[in-house]
Design an enzyme around this catalytic site. Sequence first.
Site, PDB file in Angstrom:
ATOM      1  N   CYS A  43      45.548  70.563  12.424  1.00 33.57           N
ATOM      2  CA  CYS A  43      46.096  69.265  12.653  1.00 33.57           C
ATOM      3  C   CYS A  43      47.636  69.131  12.009  1.00 33.57           C
ATOM      4  O   CYS A  43      48.211  69.366  10.880  1.00 33.57           O
ATOM      5  CB  CYS A  43      45.645  68.223  11.895  1.00 33.57           C
ATOM      6  SG  CYS A  43      46.202  66.692  11.787  1.00 33.57           S
ATOM      7  N   CYS A  46      48.816  66.661   9.606  1.00 27.14           N
ATOM      8  CA  CYS A  46      48.160  67.040   8.327  1.00 27.14           C
ATOM      9  C   CYS A  46      49.033  67.905   7.714  1.00 27.14           C
ATOM     10  O   CYS A  46      49.356  67.911   6.260  1.00 27.14           O
ATOM     11  CB  CYS A  46      46.848  67.476   8.284  1.00 27.14           C
ATOM     12  SG  CYS A  46      45.717  66.047   8.895  1.00 27.14           S
TER      13      CYS A  46
END
Length: 127
Positions: A43, A46
Amino acid sequence: MAKVEKISGYDEFIASIEKLAASADNVNILFTGKKDESGRSWCPDCVDAEPYVNKHCIENAEPNSLFVVVDVGDRTTWKDIKNPFRLDRNTHLSVIPTLINWKEKAKRLEGDQLCKPELFDIYFEQD
């Protein structure tokens, strides 16, 4: 500095969160994408948020606080609309990364909010 616990997947989260929450005065949970062998999440949001989270949630945490990092799975698992983290009324995730104060679930930062230091000040502000 906060004590850090790592959890992988929904079943492990459900099995351990209440016990973990009872062990600390303040519990903050970061929901994030699973990391690969090199320690990098699939991600990109993230990955972008990680240095801000480390600084504001772990390094500068109150004594006796707990920081729980929950891996919500790989990309395919996360994108499933029936992902249990999306359906659980206590987490009700729609985006990762998401930071939630477990005892005051209304306190949360989501997505790119986790890359804005000033929002951490508001998040951690005492009522």
